[in-house]
Design an enzyme around this catalytic site. Structure first.
Site, mmCIF file in Angstrom:
data_model
loop_
_atom_site.group_PDB
_atom_site.id
_atom_site.type_symbol
_atom_site.label_atom_id
_atom_site.label_comp_id
_atom_site.label_asym_id
_atom_site.label_seq_id
_atom_site.Cartn_x
_atom_site.Cartn_y
_atom_site.Cartn_z
ATOM 1 N N THR A 133 0.822 -1.210 0.000
ATOM 2 C CA THR A 133 0.000 0.000 0.000
ATOM 3 C C THR A 133 0.858 1.263 0.000
ATOM 4 O O THR A 133 1.999 1.236 0.490
ATOM 5 C CB THR A 133 -0.906 -0.017 1.249
ATOM 6 O OG1 THR A 133 -1.440 1.274 1.460
ATOM 7 C CG2 THR A 133 -0.121 -0.397 2.502
ATOM 8 N N ASP A 134 0.267 2.369 -0.468
ATOM 9 C CA ASP A 134 0.981 3.646 -0.379
ATOM 10 C C ASP A 134 0.990 4.190 1.050
ATOM 11 O O ASP A 134 1.687 5.159 1.339
ATOM 12 C CB ASP A 134 0.369 4.685 -1.341
ATOM 13 C CG ASP A 134 -1.083 5.018 -1.034
ATOM 14 O OD1 ASP A 134 -1.695 4.366 -0.170
ATOM 15 O OD2 ASP A 134 -1.616 5.962 -1.672
ATOM 16 N N GLU A 135 0.211 3.559 1.941
ATOM 17 C CA GLU A 135 0.143 4.072 3.313
ATOM 18 C C GLU A 135 1.476 3.922 4.041
ATOM 19 O O GLU A 135 1.704 4.565 5.069
ATOM 20 C CB GLU A 135 -0.983 3.371 4.093
ATOM 21 C CG GLU A 135 -2.334 3.604 3.434
ATOM 22 C CD GLU A 135 -3.534 3.202 4.272
ATOM 23 O OE1 GLU A 135 -3.429 3.219 5.513
ATOM 24 O OE2 GLU A 135 -4.559 2.871 3.683
ATOM 25 N N TYR A 158 -1.713 -0.780 10.955
ATOM 26 C CA TYR A 158 -1.823 -1.436 9.645
ATOM 27 C C TYR A 158 -0.640 -1.056 8.756
ATOM 28 O O TYR A 158 0.070 -1.927 8.239
ATOM 29 C CB TYR A 158 -3.145 -1.041 8.953
ATOM 30 C CG TYR A 158 -3.164 -1.355 7.472
ATOM 31 C CD1 TYR A 158 -3.085 -2.667 7.017
ATOM 32 C CD2 TYR A 158 -3.262 -0.334 6.513
ATOM 33 C CE1 TYR A 158 -3.089 -2.956 5.650
ATOM 34 C CE2 TYR A 158 -3.270 -0.610 5.149
ATOM 35 C CZ TYR A 158 -3.183 -1.927 4.724
ATOM 36 O OH TYR A 158 -3.174 -2.216 3.385
ATOM 37 N N LYS A 162 2.472 -3.339 7.218
ATOM 38 C CA LYS A 162 2.746 -3.482 5.781
ATOM 39 C C LYS A 162 4.171 -3.010 5.462
ATOM 40 O O LYS A 162 4.865 -3.603 4.635
ATOM 41 C CB LYS A 162 1.726 -2.692 4.951
ATOM 42 C CG LYS A 162 0.324 -3.263 4.948
ATOM 43 C CD LYS A 162 0.192 -4.659 4.355
ATOM 44 C CE LYS A 162 0.456 -4.714 2.870
ATOM 45 N NZ LYS A 162 0.130 -6.066 2.305
#
Ligand code: NAD
Length: 352
Positions: A133-135, A158, A162
């Site tokens: 993810t870009d998060e 989260y 990741k």
């Protein structure tokens, strides 16, 4: 082509499986634990297809993963299994560490053991795509875009889990030579999306005439990508991505959350005029703790190196999505006993 897909009963994973089996004619082994987020009805289109198989297993189970590699003999791995909901990670992070960190570790080890035993072309052509993810990049201010070289700065349990898994994936390439590619994508939306996430939650609450919760002032910006565009990008990256590299995936469709919710209301006003105006249901609620302000992806590398382009704009994709939820209550109605739309991720007496 035999592809081992993890998390194939989830939102993006099921789009990937449908794409690989139906569009590409590949053989797929779907390794999925079937958590609350896993839904076999998302795979109805392929469930009886000779190219599709399900293995219900936890990716953190090393013996089960070793057996999956030996018996299926995949030529490619696409790893999507994860715990994915930020609000749930705030309420309880243990499952996120188990699956996203230890599960990825177990899968990388199983892949490494299997790949080490391959020879010649089988070994050369083997590939492992780690989907992320870009998060992991944290939050942007009003300007700028995330690129593949943006430093990691995750905010939530989260995104931290990741980020950890991305580092493991890169390390297994650098240390052991395992041909791993990592993709980091922006927020997805589209059919078969579990109703705890903003877009399906808004559609289904609007259909029930319930308040549409918008965190804070709705100013947070996300860069939205239609899920089938993501599935095609992942197929392309798995096939042509260079080992050791990262590819960012995004649709160049930045929207404030309030604009997303408003747009859904406008589409519903046209498609369901009898319950319009839906915009009156919008209700601002307490913000998410650690809520990142803005995400936006620079997908130039994927576009120029691999020739990918998103086919849907936000307006075309959101209309398709709203229509899909209106036409497919058979899919979402049974999920209401798993999640009834309640607020998650609020810390009692704490920061939020
Ligand atoms: P999802 O929550 O819809 O599905 C996750 C799937 O993984 C489910 O089928 C679940 O049963 C399975 N799973 C969970 N734990 C498992 C375990 N221990 N062993 C085996 N299977 C397990 O997720 P999604 O939204 O489809 O996301 C897929 C991947 O894409 C994730 O890695 C996520 O981080 C990444 N991603 C998601 C988005 C997004 O907007 N949804 C954006 C970028 C990247």
């Amino acid at each position: 082509m035999r592809v081992l897909v993890t998390g194939g009963a989830g939102f993006i994973g099921s789009a990937v499986v449908r794409h690989l089996v139906l569009e590409r004619g590949y053989e797929v082994l779907n390794v999925d634990k079937l958590t609350y987020a896993g839904n076999l009805s998302s795979l109805r289109a392929v469930e009886n297809h000779p190219g599709y198989r399900l293995l219900r297993a936890d990716i953190a189970d090393r013996a089960a993963m070793a057996e999956a590699f030996t018996s299926f003999a995949p030529q490619r791995v696409m790893h999507l299994a994860a715990e994915t909901h930020v609000d749930r990670s705030i309420t309880g992070a243990a499952d996120f560490m188990h699956t996203n960190v230890m599960g990825t570790f177990a899968l990388l080890e199983a892949a490494r053991a299997y790949w080490s035993g391959l020879e010649g072309e089988d070994r050369e052509k083997f590939g492992f795509l780690h989907v992320s993810t870009d998060e992991v990049y944290g939050s942007l201010g009003p300007e700028g875009l995330f690129s593949e070289t943006t430093p990691y700065d995750p905010s939530s349990p989260y995104s931290a889990s990741k980020a950890a898994s991305d580092h493991l994936a890169h390390a297994w390439h650098r240390t052991y030579g395992l041909p791993v590619v990592v993709s980091n994508c922006s927020n997805n939306y589209g059919p078969f999306h579990f109703p705890e996430k903003l877009i399906p939650l808004t559609i289904l609450k609007a259909l029930r005439g319930e308040p549409l919760p918008v965190y804070g002032k709705g100013e947070n910006v996300r860069d939205w990508l239609y899920v089938e565009d993501h599935a095609r990008a992942l197929d392309l990256i798995a096939e042509h991505g260079r080992p050791g590299q990262t590819y960012n995936v995004g649709g160049r469709n930045e929207r404030r959350n309030i604009d997303v919710v408003t747009r859904i209301c406008v589409v519903l006003d046209t498609l369901r005029p009898e319950t319009a105006p839906h915009g009156e249901l919008i209700a601002f609620v307490e913000d998410r703790p650690g809520h990142d302000q803005r995400y936006a992806i620079d997908a130039t590398k994927l576009e120029t190196e691999l020739g990918w382009r998103a086919e849907e704009t936000f307006d075309t994709g959101i209309e398709k999505t709203v229509r899909w939820y209106l036409d497919n209550s058979w899919w979402w109605q049974p999920l209401e006993n798993r999640y009834a739309g309640q607020r998650l991720g609020v810390i009692a007496g704490g920061k939020a």
